[in-house]
Design an enzyme around this catalytic site. Structure first.
Site: not given
Ligand code: HEM
Length: 319
Positions: A57, A61, A184
């Protein structure tokens, strides 16, 4: 014959002058670079299983704001980290550890931007995802501003059109959006990240706004995240196989068990439904597409041609 070190320096100067990313960019200037990053990630993940999700993530970002230039790592008032969208990011200490090791063996050579890209790549492989050979040679940015975050980051409440607009502004296609959302399949989310999917009725009970959300899944989320839940509580993005990078995320979407509205829409929208079904049925196809889309993600806005620098410390620009 020129000593190896001299050849390395000449090659490195040429490489940085042309500023092209290349597979094995550090093979002469710091041959152990990729190995040292991998080792750091592996050891951090073995003591904390949340590390791979955090790194992946963090990369997302970073690359969407100012390009893949490690601008997300810079600390200070008003930097990208200050935006609430970035408050729950983690994995910084892993990148800083890798940088410290690299500064001992190869001082001033390996950029934080490359360390982050490699670490996220390794995080995917470590959790069972495809091994992607990514080019390196990114340079670190000197700009990190909170004002650049909102216009460039996707929010869970975005419509499909809004997501497409942001992704295409980064050179990413509709297919890339679906593929990269497959990230995800690992990691977790805080209750506040999906609380917009529920409304509180007059009795104080939470009910899902999207009636197509699987009822037992909705109940699990409400049980885990009641009204005024502790803000540190998290839910796995993909509860079935939370620490495996696999195609279960896409199966969840078909089963109406997508965690964010921005996940569920990938199946409800006719433009992307077919792709979700393809990936749900065929993990190899997801992995092959991931390899392509991940390469594109890690190439966004890469700095070269005299731009940027090799930071001494990942959390601050060079003085
Ligand atoms: C397409 C739109 C996307 C949205 C709206 C989105 C939004 C989010 C949100 C809100 C979280 C949870 C954050 C939290 O509450 O701690 C999350 C987690 C995560 N996102 Fe996304 N995301 C998107 C795309 C992506 C992409 C493209 C990637 C990587 C290539 C990604 C990788 C991750 C990962 C790995 C997590 C887990 C993070 C953790 O375990 O700390 N996301 N995302």
């Amino acid at each position: 014959m020129l000593p190896l070190m001299a050849i390395a320096v000449i090659w490195f100067s040429l490489a940085s002058a042309s500023a092209q990313l290349a597979v094995g960019f550090y093979s002469l200037s710091c041959p152990g670079a990729e190995f040292m990053v991998r080792n750091t990630v592996r050891s951090a993940a073995s003591s904390d299983p949340s590390v791979p999700g955090k790194l992946l993530r963090l990369l997302f970002h970073d690359c969407f704001v100012e390009g893949c230039d490690a601008s997300i790592l810079i600390q200070g008032n008003g930097t990208e980290q200050s935006d609430p969208a970035n408050r729950s990011l983690g994995g910084f200490s892993v990148i800083n550890s890798a940088k410290r090791v690299l500064e001992i063996f190869c001082p001033g050579i390996v950029s934080c931007a490359d360390i982050l890209a490699l670490a996220a790549r390794d995080a995917v492989e470590l959790t069972g995802g495809p091994a992607v050979q990514i080019p390196t040679g990114r340079r670190d940015g000197r700009i990190s501003s909170i004002s650049n975050v909102r216009p460039n980051i996707v929010d869970t409440g975005f419509t499909m059109d809004e997501m497409i607009r942001i992704f295409s502004s980064k050179g990413l296609s509709l297919e890339d959006l679906v593929v990269l959302s497959g990230a995800h399949t690992i990691g977790s989310a805080h209750c506040s990240s999906f609380s917009d999917r529920f409304r509180q009725d007059s009795t104080g009970k939470l009910t899902p706004i999207d009636t197509s959300l699987d009822r037992s899944f909705a109940k699990e989320l409400i049980d885990r995240c009641p009204v005024a839940a502790n803000p540190s509580i998290t839910v796995s993005n993909d509860p079935q196989t939370s620490s495996s990078f696999d195609n279960q995320y896409f199966r969840n979407l078909i089963a109406h068990r997508g965690l964010f509205q921005s996940d569920s829409v990938l199946f409800s929208d006719s433009r992307t439904r077919r792709l979700v079904e393809d990936f749900a049925n065929d993990q190899e196809s997801f992995f092959a597409s991931w390899t392509q889309s991940f390469m594109k993600l890690t190439s966004i806005g890469v700095k070269g041609d005299g731009k940027g620098e090799i930071r001494q410390s990942c959390s601050a620009v060079n003085i």
